[in-house]
Design an enzyme around this catalytic site. Structure first.
Site, PDB file in Angstrom:
ATOM      1  CD  GLU A 162      -3.050  -0.784  -0.015  1.00 14.10           C
ATOM      2  OE1 GLU A 162      -3.139   0.361  -0.483  1.00 14.10           O
ATOM      3  OE2 GLU A 162      -3.699  -1.752  -0.443  1.00 14.10           O
ATOM      4  CB  THR A 163       1.979   3.384   2.299  1.00 16.63           C
ATOM      5  OG1 THR A 163       2.254   2.593   3.467  1.00 16.63           O
ATOM      6  CG2 THR A 163       0.495   3.651   2.191  1.00 16.63           C
TER       7      THR A 163
END
Ligand SMILES: [Ca+2]
Length: 321
Positions: free
Chosen positions: A117-118
């Site tokens: 995700e990040t």
């Protein structure tokens, strides 16, 4: 989570047939004020400050999940991400252990999600959440209804958490923090995992770990059960592989039809499965997905996403051994 990005294209192609009646901003304010007991003048002030962002409209029409598998997975399965994941795991070992005990979700899955995700909090999105949700909720007919609902959730979330509406940042789709939670997910699944009285997924990795685990548990992750298994190259699998994500048959049914399934000690013949096809440069590879694979697609509605997360989680687990 990049939420439904995988099907954005197919839904976009239906957009003309399914034009939803986008209400005026004033109608929306009226509806929000009534449904959620929010102050009308306050809502008006927030919405007046919201701007249409063309970059958001462009980004939602080009999701990564529209790529074929062989172009998709190299984005996520990299040596750099693996190294960062192992470092994150080591740093948060006690928290991950606690999350696994409480929610039954293995550490490698949580570490894989936050990595995909990040990149462990390095890319949490620079778009104004207000502008993104306003843009998609009022200027992107194919999914306007969904994003207006998220805009309403965002107003409630910001009120509950005491945020400044104008400074919240996230992805083009309004997803925020380490695990890229959209507003409704934040409200329903975020937990205060370090007990400091705040559910902070934006700057607190401990809360993020607990919240990702809680999200999976609430979507019925089954502890100790498999996620996916590779299938042989010569199995005629294309005849049973289909679009969709939910297990649609049992191991027994496939065996009865003559398919040669790999063994797994944790499952019975009645266990539900689905055969997935992933496009390779030359042809395709096939995988057996279980209920837990389906649970990963609840985070982002794409088999490509779930497979990348699963394979990354296995890389992490193997590297730790
Ligand atoms: Ca906290």
């Amino acid at each position: 989570m990049r939420l439904l990005a995988g099907i954005a294209l197919s839904i976009f192609s239906m957009s003309l047939a399914a034009q939803d009646n986008i209400p005026s901003v004033d109608e929306f304010i009226e509806e929000q004020a009534q449904q959620h007991n929010l102050d009308k003048a306050q809502l008006k002030q927030w919405l007046t400050s919201a701007k249409v962002n063309d970059d958001v409209l462009e980004a939602i029409q080009r999701p990564w999940e529209a790529k074929p598998w062989y172009q998709y997975y190299p984005i996520f399965l990299t040596e750099k991400r693996l190294k960062a994941g192992l470092k994150f795991w080591k740093k948060h070992e006690a928290t991950l252990q606690k999350a696994e005990q409480k929610y039954g979700v293995p550490a490698q899955i949580i570490v894989a999600i936050i990595g995909v995700e990040t990149f462990y909090g390095n890319y949490m999105g620079k778009y104004s959440v207000l502008d993104s949700l306003y843009t998609l909720g009022f200027h992107y007919p194919p999914r306007a209804k969904f994003f207006r609902s998220e805009l309403g959730e965002f107003f409630q979330l910001a009120s509950e958490e005491g945020w400044d509406i104008n400074s919240a940042k996230g992805s083009y789709a309004g997803a925020m923090g380490y695990g890229q939670f959209i507003s409704s997910s934040y409200r329903y699944y975020a937990v205060d995992f370090d007990g400091d009285g705040e559910r902070n997924l934006l700057t607190n990795p401990v809360d993020a770990i607990g919240s990702v685990a809680n999200y999976f548990a609430k979507h019925k992750w089954q502890a100790g059960q498999p996620v996916a298994q590779p299938l042989s190259d010569d199995g005629n699998w294309s005849t049973v592989a289909s679009e969709g994500m939910k297990p649609n048959t049992s191991r027994k049914e496939l065996v009865d039809k003559g398919f040669d399934l790999p063994n797994h000690e944790a499952v019975s013949p009645e266990t539900n499965v689905r055969v997935f096809e992933f496009e390779t440069e030359e042809s395709a590879e096939y995988w057996l997905g279980y209920d837990n694979f389906y649970v990963i697609t609840r985070y982002n509605h794409s088999p490509l996403y779930a497979m990348a997360v699963y394979q990354f989680s296995e890389q992490l687990r193997n590297a730790r051994q």
